[in-house]
Motif scaffolding. Structure first.
Motif, PDB file in Angstrom:
ATOM      1  N   ALA A 144      33.677  34.396  51.066  1.00  0.00           N
ATOM      2  CA  ALA A 144      33.464  35.573  50.224  1.00  0.00           C
ATOM      3  C   ALA A 144      33.868  35.313  48.781  1.00  0.00           C
ATOM      4  O   ALA A 144      33.146  35.671  47.840  1.00  0.00           O
ATOM      5  CB  ALA A 144      34.256  36.755  50.789  1.00  0.00           C
ATOM      6  N   SER A 145      35.025  34.685  48.593  1.00  0.00           N
ATOM      7  CA  SER A 145      35.484  34.384  47.231  1.00  0.00           C
ATOM      8  C   SER A 145      34.505  33.476  46.511  1.00  0.00           C
ATOM      9  O   SER A 145      34.262  33.622  45.310  1.00  0.00           O
ATOM     10  CB  SER A 145      36.871  33.728  47.272  1.00  0.00           C
ATOM     11  OG  SER A 145      37.848  34.635  47.745  1.00  0.00           O
ATOM     12  N   ASN A 146      33.940  32.520  47.259  1.00  0.00           N
ATOM     13  CA  ASN A 146      33.047  31.551  46.637  1.00  0.00           C
ATOM     14  C   ASN A 146      31.690  32.137  46.275  1.00  0.00           C
ATOM     15  O   ASN A 146      30.952  31.522  45.494  1.00  0.00           O
ATOM     16  CB  ASN A 146      32.870  30.336  47.546  1.00  0.00           C
ATOM     17  CG  ASN A 146      33.816  29.227  47.172  1.00  0.00           C
ATOM     18  OD1 ASN A 146      33.470  28.328  46.417  1.00  0.00           O
ATOM     19  ND2 ASN A 146      35.038  29.294  47.669  1.00  0.00           N
ATOM     20  N   ILE A 147      31.361  33.297  46.834  1.00  0.00           N
ATOM     21  CA  ILE A 147      30.123  33.948  46.427  1.00  0.00           C
ATOM     22  C   ILE A 147      30.128  34.168  44.918  1.00  0.00           C
ATOM     23  O   ILE A 147      29.138  33.944  44.227  1.00  0.00           O
ATOM     24  CB  ILE A 147      29.946  35.294  47.160  1.00  0.00           C
ATOM     25  CG1 ILE A 147      29.772  35.077  48.663  1.00  0.00           C
ATOM     26  CG2 ILE A 147      28.766  36.072  46.586  1.00  0.00           C
ATOM     27  CD1 ILE A 147      28.571  34.268  49.063  1.00  0.00           C
ATOM     28  N   VAL A 148      31.289  34.593  44.390  1.00  0.00           N
ATOM     29  CA  VAL A 148      31.403  34.789  42.948  1.00  0.00           C
ATOM     30  C   VAL A 148      31.861  33.519  42.255  1.00  0.00           C
ATOM     31  O   VAL A 148      31.328  33.120  41.218  1.00  0.00           O
ATOM     32  CB  VAL A 148      32.368  35.948  42.620  1.00  0.00           C
ATOM     33  CG1 VAL A 148      32.764  35.927  41.149  1.00  0.00           C
ATOM     34  CG2 VAL A 148      31.707  37.273  42.953  1.00  0.00           C
ATOM     35  N   PHE A 149      32.857  32.835  42.829  1.00  0.00           N
ATOM     36  CA  PHE A 149      33.420  31.658  42.171  1.00  0.00           C
ATOM     37  C   PHE A 149      32.345  30.621  41.853  1.00  0.00           C
ATOM     38  O   PHE A 149      32.273  30.109  40.726  1.00  0.00           O
ATOM     39  CB  PHE A 149      34.507  31.043  43.058  1.00  0.00           C
ATOM     40  CG  PHE A 149      35.151  29.811  42.489  1.00  0.00           C
ATOM     41  CD1 PHE A 149      36.186  29.919  41.576  1.00  0.00           C
ATOM     42  CD2 PHE A 149      34.730  28.545  42.854  1.00  0.00           C
ATOM     43  CE1 PHE A 149      36.783  28.781  41.042  1.00  0.00           C
ATOM     44  CE2 PHE A 149      35.321  27.411  42.334  1.00  0.00           C
ATOM     45  CZ  PHE A 149      36.354  27.529  41.429  1.00  0.00           C
ATOM     46  N   GLN A 150      31.505  30.305  42.828  1.00  0.00           N
ATOM     47  CA  GLN A 150      30.501  29.268  42.607  1.00  0.00           C
ATOM     48  C   GLN A 150      29.399  29.728  41.668  1.00  0.00           C
ATOM     49  O   GLN A 150      28.851  28.924  40.908  1.00  0.00           O
ATOM     50  CB  GLN A 150      29.906  28.808  43.949  1.00  0.00           C
ATOM     51  CG  GLN A 150      30.900  28.106  44.849  1.00  0.00           C
ATOM     52  CD  GLN A 150      31.424  26.813  44.245  1.00  0.00           C
ATOM     53  OE1 GLN A 150      30.825  26.230  43.346  1.00  0.00           O
ATOM     54  NE2 GLN A 150      32.555  26.349  44.761  1.00  0.00           N
ATOM     55  N   ILE A 155      25.454  28.104  50.249  1.00  0.00           N
ATOM     56  CA  ILE A 155      24.556  29.262  50.322  1.00  0.00           C
ATOM     57  C   ILE A 155      24.229  29.758  48.915  1.00  0.00           C
ATOM     58  O   ILE A 155      23.073  30.036  48.579  1.00  0.00           O
ATOM     59  CB  ILE A 155      25.202  30.386  51.157  1.00  0.00           C
ATOM     60  CG1 ILE A 155      25.274  29.979  52.629  1.00  0.00           C
ATOM     61  CG2 ILE A 155      24.426  31.698  50.999  1.00  0.00           C
ATOM     62  CD1 ILE A 155      26.095  30.908  53.483  1.00  0.00           C
ATOM     63  N   VAL A 156      25.279  29.858  48.088  1.00  0.00           N
ATOM     64  CA  VAL A 156      25.093  30.351  46.720  1.00  0.00           C
ATOM     65  C   VAL A 156      24.172  29.437  45.928  1.00  0.00           C
ATOM     66  O   VAL A 156      23.213  29.876  45.292  1.00  0.00           O
ATOM     67  CB  VAL A 156      26.450  30.503  46.016  1.00  0.00           C
ATOM     68  CG1 VAL A 156      26.263  30.696  44.510  1.00  0.00           C
ATOM     69  CG2 VAL A 156      27.222  31.677  46.590  1.00  0.00           C
ATOM     70  N   THR A 157      24.488  28.148  45.936  1.00  0.00           N
ATOM     71  CA  THR A 157      23.711  27.226  45.102  1.00  0.00           C
ATOM     72  C   THR A 157      22.293  27.035  45.623  1.00  0.00           C
ATOM     73  O   THR A 157      21.372  26.800  44.842  1.00  0.00           O
ATOM     74  CB  THR A 157      24.415  25.860  45.000  1.00  0.00           C
ATOM     75  OG1 THR A 157      24.650  25.346  46.327  1.00  0.00           O
ATOM     76  CG2 THR A 157      25.751  25.996  44.286  1.00  0.00           C
ATOM     77  N   ALA A 158      22.110  27.146  46.950  1.00  0.00           N
ATOM     78  CA  ALA A 158      20.771  26.986  47.505  1.00  0.00           C
ATOM     79  C   ALA A 158      19.911  28.217  47.278  1.00  0.00           C
ATOM     80  O   ALA A 158      18.698  28.108  47.066  1.00  0.00           O
ATOM     81  CB  ALA A 158      20.860  26.682  49.001  1.00  0.00           C
ATOM     82  N   LEU A 159      20.529  29.398  47.310  1.00  0.00           N
ATOM     83  CA  LEU A 159      19.741  30.631  47.307  1.00  0.00           C
ATOM     84  C   LEU A 159      19.701  31.366  45.976  1.00  0.00           C
ATOM     85  O   LEU A 159      18.798  32.173  45.753  1.00  0.00           O
ATOM     86  CB  LEU A 159      20.273  31.585  48.384  1.00  0.00           C
ATOM     87  CG  LEU A 159      20.159  31.114  49.838  1.00  0.00           C
ATOM     88  CD1 LEU A 159      20.672  32.198  50.780  1.00  0.00           C
ATOM     89  CD2 LEU A 159      18.731  30.744  50.186  1.00  0.00           C
ATOM     90  N   THR A 160      20.679  31.119  45.087  1.00  0.00           N
ATOM     91  CA  THR A 160      20.753  31.938  43.876  1.00  0.00           C
ATOM     92  C   THR A 160      19.477  31.856  43.047  1.00  0.00           C
ATOM     93  O   THR A 160      18.827  32.878  42.777  1.00  0.00           O
ATOM     94  CB  THR A 160      21.959  31.543  43.016  1.00  0.00           C
ATOM     95  OG1 THR A 160      23.158  31.785  43.753  1.00  0.00           O
ATOM     96  CG2 THR A 160      22.002  32.371  41.736  1.00  0.00           C
ATOM     97  N   LEU A 161      19.100  30.659  42.630  1.00  0.00           N
ATOM     98  CA  LEU A 161      17.918  30.543  41.773  1.00  0.00           C
ATOM     99  C   LEU A 161      16.618  30.920  42.498  1.00  0.00           C
ATOM    100  O   LEU A 161      15.769  31.601  41.903  1.00  0.00           O
ATOM    101  CB  LEU A 161      17.831  29.141  41.175  1.00  0.00           C
ATOM    102  CG  LEU A 161      18.947  28.792  40.173  1.00  0.00           C
ATOM    103  CD1 LEU A 161      18.721  27.404  39.582  1.00  0.00           C
ATOM    104  CD2 LEU A 161      19.059  29.828  39.061  1.00  0.00           C
TER     105      LEU A 161
END
Length: 441
Positions: A16-22, A157-163
């Motif tokens: 959860a923290s890494n959703i924002v941190f990353q 998950i963040v880096t794969a899905l954000t863009l």
């Protein structure tokens, strides 16, 4: 011994923290310069200025967490009550309102400051929770390995899905796409925090001296100055997060402009996350067989060597760039969970001198060093990009390209040297820690 279910539940808190941190580390400078519409220099100054607030909020939050008494424990209640504000502010920080240039900059300062404040309020108790799940040094290393394996899963998950989500939701409007993408990711973060709250248990409360309740927060903070093992860990944390911040912030520029493959930005960053996940998983196994202090030094040497080698790789050697980056991040993620497992070790060590086991304050000071590292790294990237003549959404000069490569590779290696030198006299080996645990009982 903790069950795997509880270790996984605890690790989901860092997912959860890494959703924002990353997103902050990997996309915020890029978002501010290329989407939100402020200069690289202004973005760098913003990242540093807001972090100055942490010098007040972090120790205050550490003191409050140590003094919290509730039916849920000291640290767990913050996961329950702060997860939704955390999600809302993440969305607001990545929104682009239709404002004048000056008002837009004010909006960026306010939303980023609010996001970092609520991150502090939820993340310091979360980090301290890991120190009270067990007092066994090997279990602590295992807990942190699970934590960072799941953190890197969240990061991947963040880096794969954000863009891709930005493109999907925005349909050509990146500003709207970022807002919607953060909405989806933040909702997922809330669920992870609630699972962490529900399936973990604070166990070492009875071993904590109640004398700290009568001492002030500032006395707790001042007592850390006399803990030389903790101060070494602070130095290592600072240099490591300068590295993480600078490399993460410049990675989209490195792939887009130096490698000339804008289409591979998500793939490049996600590959690093997957390598980090492999490093965290390897640490679960290695930390049960090798002294974690020795393992920490091995990982640090890997950080230094493989970042330095990347400097000499030309842009047309794409696979080699990927491989060296992934090995460097694998090495880094051996170091990170071990570093976090050492914080409660230094708290136990400090308790011999002060009589107070100030887990929350120890983690708050540690996270403050991390945040200053992030701030210095993020600000320096903005300033250096400006110095080397970076121009957003344009073909870059050879001077600007060299600056991007330098930040991504050799500056990261120098930060690794800083980590190594900070910890060269650290002596809380597992054998010494077992003796300290017995002394504190």
């Amino acid at each position: 011994m903790l069950t795997v279910r509880e270790k996984v539940a605890y690790g989901l808190g860092d997912t959860a923290s890494n959703i924002v941190f990353q997103v902050v580390v990997n996309f915020m400078v890029f978002f501010y310069t290329d989407v939100f519409g402020i200069s690289a220099a202004a973005a760098g100054t913003l990242m540093l200025a807001v972090r100055m607030l942490d010098a007040v909020t972090d120790p205050v939050m550490g003191g409050l967490a140590d003094r919290t008494r509730s039916r849920f424990g000291r640290y767990r209640p913050y996961l329950l009550y702060c997860s939704i504000p955390y999600a809302i502010l993440a969305v607001l920080a990545f929104s682009t309102p239709d404002l004048s240039e000056n008002t837009k900059l004010v909006y960026a300062y306010v939303t980023y400051a609010a996001l970092m404040t609520v991150y502090t309020v939820i993340n310091i108790p979360y980090a301290a929770l890991g120190g009270v799940l067990s007092d066994d040094p090997k279990e602590r290393a295992s807990i942190q390995s699970y934590r960072f394996a799941l953190a890197m899963t969240g990061g991947a998950i963040v880096t794969a899905l954000t863009l891709p989500m930005v493109e999907y939701f925005g349909n050509g409007d990146e500003a709207y796409g970022f807002t919607m993408a953060l909405g989806v990711l933040s909702a997922f973060a809330v669920v992870c925090f609630l699972v962490c709250f529900a399936f973990t248990k604070e166990r070492t409360e009875q071993n904590t001296s109640r004398s700290q309740v009568t001492a002030s927060m500032w006395q707790d903070l001042a007592s850390l100055r006399h803990n030389e093992q903790f101060l070494m860990l602070l130095g290592a944390a600072f240099f490591l997060l300068v590295l993480v911040s600078m490399r993460g912030a410049v990675a989209p520029y490195y792939v887009t402009y130096f490698l000339g493959r804008e289409d591979l930005v998500s793939t490049f960053i996600t590959s690093g996350m997957l390598a980090s996940l492999a490093g965290a998983l390897a640490t679960m196994w290695l930390s049960q067989r090798v002294c974690k202090v020795k393992l920490f030094h091995w990982g640090t040497l890997g950080i230094i060597v493989f970042h330095a080698l990347m400097y000499f790789v030309p842009a047309d050697q794409l696979l080699l760039c990927f491989a060296l980056m992934m090995i460097a991040q694998f090495s880094q993620m051996i170091v990170v969970p071990l570093m976090f497992s050492m914080v409660p070790d230094t708290a136990d060590y400090g308790a011999l001198n002060t009589g107070r086991r100030i887990m929350g304050m120890s983690y708050s000071a540690h996270l403050l060093a991390i945040k200053f590292g992030l701030a210095i790294g993020g600000a320096t990237v903005g300033w250096l990009l400006s110095y080397f003549g970076y121009v957003a959404n344009a073909e870059q000069t050879p001077h600007a390209l060299h600056g991007i490569v330098l930040i991504f590779t050799l500056v990261s290696a120098v930060c690794g040297i800083g980590v190594y030198l900070s910890m060269r006299s650290y002596r809380l080996t597992e054998q010494n820690m077992l003796q300290l645990v017995e002394a504190n009982r």
